[in-house]
Design a protein around this motif. Structure first.
Motif, PDB file in Angstrom:
ATOM      1  N   UNK B 122      62.586  69.082 117.885  1.00 10.16           N
ATOM      2  CA  UNK B 122      62.141  68.748 119.222  1.00 10.16           C
ATOM      3  C   UNK B 122      63.340  68.624 120.157  1.00 10.16           C
ATOM      4  N   UNK B 123      63.235  69.198 121.355  1.00  7.84           N
ATOM      5  CA  UNK B 123      64.339  69.135 122.303  1.00  7.84           C
ATOM      6  C   UNK B 123      64.549  67.702 122.780  1.00  7.84           C
ATOM      7  N   UNK B 124      63.444  66.993 122.918  1.00  5.72           N
ATOM      8  CA  UNK B 124      63.515  65.652 123.477  1.00  5.72           C
ATOM      9  C   UNK B 124      64.043  64.649 122.457  1.00  5.72           C
ATOM     10  N   UNK B 125      63.938  64.962 121.183  1.00  2.00           N
ATOM     11  CA  UNK B 125      64.353  64.016 120.159  1.00  2.00           C
ATOM     12  C   UNK B 125      63.260  62.999 119.881  1.00  2.00           C
ATOM     13  N   UNK B 126      63.456  62.209 118.826  1.00  2.00           N
ATOM     14  CA  UNK B 126      62.438  61.214 118.507  1.00  2.00           C
ATOM     15  C   UNK B 126      62.772  59.896 119.197  1.00  2.00           C
ATOM     16  N   UNK B 127      61.753  59.089 119.433  1.00  2.00           N
ATOM     17  CA  UNK B 127      61.942  57.832 120.138  1.00  2.00           C
ATOM     18  C   UNK B 127      62.743  56.870 119.270  1.00  2.00           C
ATOM     19  N   UNK B 128      63.648  56.146 119.895  1.00  2.00           N
ATOM     20  CA  UNK B 128      64.468  55.205 119.149  1.00  2.00           C
ATOM     21  C   UNK B 128      64.308  53.812 119.751  1.00  2.00           C
ATOM     22  N   UNK B 129      64.051  52.803 118.923  1.00  2.00           N
ATOM     23  CA  UNK B 129      63.896  51.443 119.459  1.00  2.00           C
ATOM     24  C   UNK B 129      65.215  50.841 119.912  1.00  2.00           C
ATOM     25  N   UNK B 130      66.344  51.439 119.477  1.00  2.85           N
ATOM     26  CA  UNK B 130      67.637  50.829 119.771  1.00  2.85           C
ATOM     27  C   UNK B 130      68.192  51.265 121.121  1.00  2.85           C
ATOM     28  N   UNK B 131      67.515  52.184 121.774  1.00  4.42           N
ATOM     29  CA  UNK B 131      68.044  52.673 123.036  1.00  4.42           C
ATOM     30  C   UNK B 131      67.242  52.192 124.235  1.00  4.42           C
ATOM     31  N   UNK B 132      66.294  51.333 123.966  1.00  5.49           N
ATOM     32  CA  UNK B 132      65.577  50.748 125.099  1.00  5.49           C
ATOM     33  C   UNK B 132      66.438  49.631 125.708  1.00  5.49           C
ATOM     34  N   UNK B 133      66.037  49.158 126.864  1.00  7.00           N
ATOM     35  CA  UNK B 133      66.765  48.075 127.526  1.00  7.00           C
ATOM     36  C   UNK B 133      66.747  46.838 126.625  1.00  7.00           C
ATOM     37  N   UNK B 134      67.924  46.242 126.330  1.00  6.42           N
ATOM     38  CA  UNK B 134      67.960  45.096 125.408  1.00  6.42           C
ATOM     39  C   UNK B 134      67.045  43.953 125.828  1.00  6.42           C
ATOM     40  N   UNK B 135      66.854  43.782 127.176  1.00  8.22           N
ATOM     41  CA  UNK B 135      65.988  42.692 127.636  1.00  8.22           C
ATOM     42  C   UNK B 135      64.538  42.941 127.254  1.00  8.22           C
TER      43      UNK B 135
END
Lengths: 397, 140
Positions: B122-135
């Protein structure tokens, strides 16, 4: 191929039933050359042999054939015609040349009149060089920063004997490896083998192939297997000096012959049509295949290497910073580490330990650097060529 | 030398990218001159064989006269073959089976579980929980 007296074969031109049925097996002669009584070639043997070079180390004792397949005979071969049509080859490429491409020098192709067919040796050498040149040029322009061992590995994945053999297999090239004696015993003329890849198998592999229960008795898979193992064993020492050449140590079997056919075909298009058409053929058939270049890399000391790269490029010394983490004290921790040069993030990786995440991040950064690909890529032989990016070369660790 | 190749690989053939090679290379029609079950096959061959042979230069056509029920057999570039019995069949059926063989690639039939299957990431890549806003992250 089914051959019975009750067989009726219909192809594009030879649709006339009466002509097909009354067509008696004809002797292997041509009209444009004077008929000679059957005799073995009596020319000077040294003149007939191949030049004693590294390219032909195991072809020294092979007599050179000079007899071209007559066009009208080639047109009667359904296998040849269908192969020509299946590959969408240009009309200007005659079937007789295609038949020559399929004839390997070691094959026993002495006809009923004692003359040996011209083979594809010269064409395959020329075609192999053209292939190597064109494919190298493509990848050097596409990935100007690729380290040499990786570039060679990438070229090998497109041009190695194994790779070209897989290509020929996907075209449905059938093989015929019978000797003249076997052909004679099965009452088959040389003309009937025109559309098939004719080569000489390695003796051991013939018996092994039948023992292993290979599905096609004409395709010796054991040749292929043997060669692969050999490649693997030697491969550790060959990385740095690996340049694509004709490997004279490869068995004179299926693998080598099928690859030679592909190389010879490129040369045949070059000779009969044009250079542009040959390059288009390489683009369409060889370069259209997929290789995951990213997976080819392996690094010993990735972080040290990215530090050296940054030093040479005049960037700030890269450092690894922890970006996110979870479960440090648990059984399954995850760390996300980024490699930063000043404010700029060069790469990012995640792993179960800080060290692993740092290594992954460095590898990611290095791949991002080495796999740089210019947006505008023009190759030197294209119109409107305005130079290409040339890299400084690899860093020394 | 810094980077080394991880392994030796062979480029994957992508049929249809750059060029398309028809996977069916030979089609054999068997018929009997006497038997009634070959009636449809005889009609089909009489009317259509020359036409389809001219239309499909990539395929080698063989018509075999032999005793027994008629069949149509396709041979493919991957070495596989598919044989279909045409006993008592109408020429329309035989034509349909010929078209099927022609468009087949010789691989065994398999059910496609999704309408599109991609070999690329996938071009978009898979969703990662570690790259969301820490807050906004979920606190355990």
């Amino acid at each position: 191929m089914i051959r019975t007296s009750r067989l009726l074969r219909v192809s594009r031109v030879a649709v006339s039933r009466s002509r097909l049925i009354t067509c008696a097996p004809r002797s292997f002669t041509s009209d444009h050359k004077p008929k000679t009584p059957p005799q073995a070639p009596t020319m000077d043997p040294t003149a007939l042999r191949y030049p004693n070079s590294d390219l032909s180390v195991n072809l020294r004792d092979v007599a050179k054939g000079d007899y071209l397949v007559p066009g009208d005979l080639a047109r009667q071969s359904p296998a040849l015609k269908t192969l020509h049509a299946r590959l969408g080859l240009p009309e200007a490429l005659p079937l007789s040349t295609l038949a020559q491409c399929l004839t390997c020098p070691e094959a026993d192709t002495v006809g009923e009149d004692g003359r040996k067919l011209a083979d594809n040796y010269g064409m395959s050498v020329f075609g192999g060089s053209l292939l190597k040149y064109h494919v190298t040029e493509k990848f050097v322009v596409q990935y100007p920063r690729l380290p040499l061992p990786i570039l060679n590995s990438l070229l090998d994945s497109h041009l190695s004997l194994r790779s070209l053999t897989r290509l020929a297999e996907s075209w449905g090239v059938e093989t015929d490896r019978r000797s003249a004696f076997e052909r004679h015993m099965s009452n088959d003329s040389l003309a009937n083998t025109l559309g098939y890849l004719r080569y000489k198998p390695v003796e051991d592999d013939v018996s092994n192939a039948s023992k292993d229960g290979v599905f096609d008795s004409y395709t010796p898979r054991s040749d292929v297997k043997k060669y692969n193992q050999k490649q693997k064993k030697n491969s550790q020492h060959n990385y740095d000096s690996q340049v694509y050449v004709f490997d004279s140590s490869a068995p004179e079997g299926y693998e080598r012959s099928a690859a030679r056919f592909v190389q010879a075909l490129v040369a045949a298009i070059h000779a009969h049509v044009s250079r542009d058409e040959a390059l288009k053929f390489i683009d369409n058939f060889i370069l259209s295949r997929a290789v995951d270049v990213e997976s080819l890399f392996s690094f010993n000391q990735p972080h040290k290497e990215i530090v050296r790269v940054c030093a040479r490029e005049g960037l700030e010394r890269p450092e690894a910073r922890l970006m996110a983490e979870t479960g440090r004290l648990s059984k399954a921790p995850v760390f996300v580490v980024g490699v930063f040069s000043g404010k700029h993030k060069l790469g990012e990786g995640q792993g179960a330990s800080l060290a692993e995440a740092k290594i992954r991040a460095s590898v990611n950064a290095l791949k991002g650097y080495y796999l740089y690909s210019p947006i505008e890529q023009t190759r030197p032989q294209e119109e409107g060529y305005n130079g290409t990016f040339i890299d400084k070369g690899p860093v020394v660790i | 030398m810094s980077a080394r190749p991880a392994y030796q690989t062979v480029a994957r053939n992508l049929n249809g990218v750059g060029n398309f090679v028809l996977q069916c290379k030979k089609v054999t029609f068997r018929y009997c001159n006497w038997g009634g079950s070959s009636d449809g096959m005889r009609q089909y061959l009489d009317k259509n064989l020359q036409k389809i042979a001219a239309q499909n230069p990539e395929i080698e056509f063989v018509a075999v006269k032999d005793i027994g029920h008629p069949f149509i057999r396709g041979e493919f570039v991957n070495g596989a073959e598919k044989t279909i019995c045409c006993k008592n069949k109408h020429p329309r059926f035989i034509n349909g089976k010929f078209e099927m063989l022609k468009s087949s690639d010789g691989a065994p039939r398999k059910q496609m579980k999704s309408p599109v299957e991609s070999i690329n990431e996938s071009v978009r890549g898979i969703w990662s929980p570690y790259h969301t806003d820490p807050k906004a992250r979920h606190k355990i």
